[in-house]
Design an enzyme around this catalytic site. Sequence first.
Site, PDB file in Angstrom:
ATOM      1  N   SER A 143       0.789  -1.133  -0.072  1.00 22.12           N
ATOM      2  CA  SER A 143       0.027   0.029  -0.097  1.00 22.12           C
ATOM      3  C   SER A 143       1.143   1.228   0.022  1.00 22.12           C
ATOM      4  O   SER A 143       2.206   1.041   0.191  1.00 22.12           O
ATOM      5  CB  SER A 143      -0.983  -0.024   1.367  1.00 22.12           C
ATOM      6  OG  SER A 143      -1.620   1.232   1.555  1.00 22.12           O
ATOM      7  N   TYR A 156      -2.562  -1.286  10.257  1.00 17.37           N
ATOM      8  CA  TYR A 156      -2.400  -1.464   8.648  1.00 17.37           C
ATOM      9  C   TYR A 156      -1.068  -1.046   8.269  1.00 17.37           C
ATOM     10  O   TYR A 156      -0.738  -1.825   7.294  1.00 17.37           O
ATOM     11  CB  TYR A 156      -3.515  -0.468   8.128  1.00 17.37           C
ATOM     12  CG  TYR A 156      -3.680  -0.882   6.629  1.00 17.37           C
ATOM     13  CD1 TYR A 156      -4.571  -1.829   6.287  1.00 17.37           C
ATOM     14  CD2 TYR A 156      -3.157  -0.037   5.475  1.00 17.37           C
ATOM     15  CE1 TYR A 156      -4.718  -2.065   4.979  1.00 17.37           C
ATOM     16  CE2 TYR A 156      -3.410  -0.120   4.376  1.00 17.37           C
ATOM     17  CZ  TYR A 156      -4.245  -1.083   3.979  1.00 17.37           C
ATOM     18  OH  TYR A 156      -4.303  -1.539   2.645  1.00 17.37           O
TER      19      TYR A 156
END
Length: 283
Positions: A143, A156
């Site tokens: 990401s 995350y």
Amino acid sequence: MTAIQGSAAAVTGAASGIGRALALELSLRGCDLALADRDEAGLQAVGAEIAKASQRKVTAHRLDVGEPGQIEDFARAAITAHPALNIVINNAGVALLGQFGEIEQAQMDWLFNINFWGTVHATRAFLPQLSRQREAHIVNISSIFGIVAPPGQSAYCAAKFAVRGFSESLRHELAVAGSPVKLSVVHPGGVATNIARNARTGTGVTDNARRAQSIERFDALAKTTPAAAALRIIAGIEKNRPRILIGNDARFMDLLQRFRPATYWKPLQRRIEKAAAKVATAK
């Protein structure tokens, strides 16, 4: 490079979002597919859509990537169905909203089991098969939050930074060993998927308005379509790109982090707030 035409690929998280877009585009380019997801209905829908547009062989496999045993079963079934399988795309992932003190350890473990360990276990399960091929490719989806780390995303970011580190080190190991397996790590910026809307919330988060605001901010930044993301990933496979940035926002944040590695957050926060305000005004 790894040619798409005539290849066979295993794709996790294939029922929606980037995974679904990858499945559709790969099939159109002549690639057979082993598609995996927890959402069996979604898998069947993707398979039916592919069948209308191409004659590629597609198998569907229910898979929770947080369960190592299920990953091993998926790898065996996928390789049995597609003996020449030579591409693995570790795409499945989840999100968790909340600052570190608002998240229970069990929740962080849940996210890590999917976003990081799922990638590691799938890579381990498929690597012997890939190593036997003339050309092969692993794609691990990290990401932009594997490059920058905003507040409220500690779990995350930790997992996606881990995916990045694991992928880069493994890529170097494969190169030193002269392996036919290439590896790309992908850093999407804002892509218009349901990952934010489907995110779990830390048990310590009691303000529902915060969740709504977080989703709104994500939507403001989600300028890239899953189809566009899929095209960029496939181009990266074909050209053996080690790092694939998706979206102008990802490219901006990557450059900002390079120039201001310890102080990127304040200018980035202003940019995010400006984008969110623009969306709110347009409503």
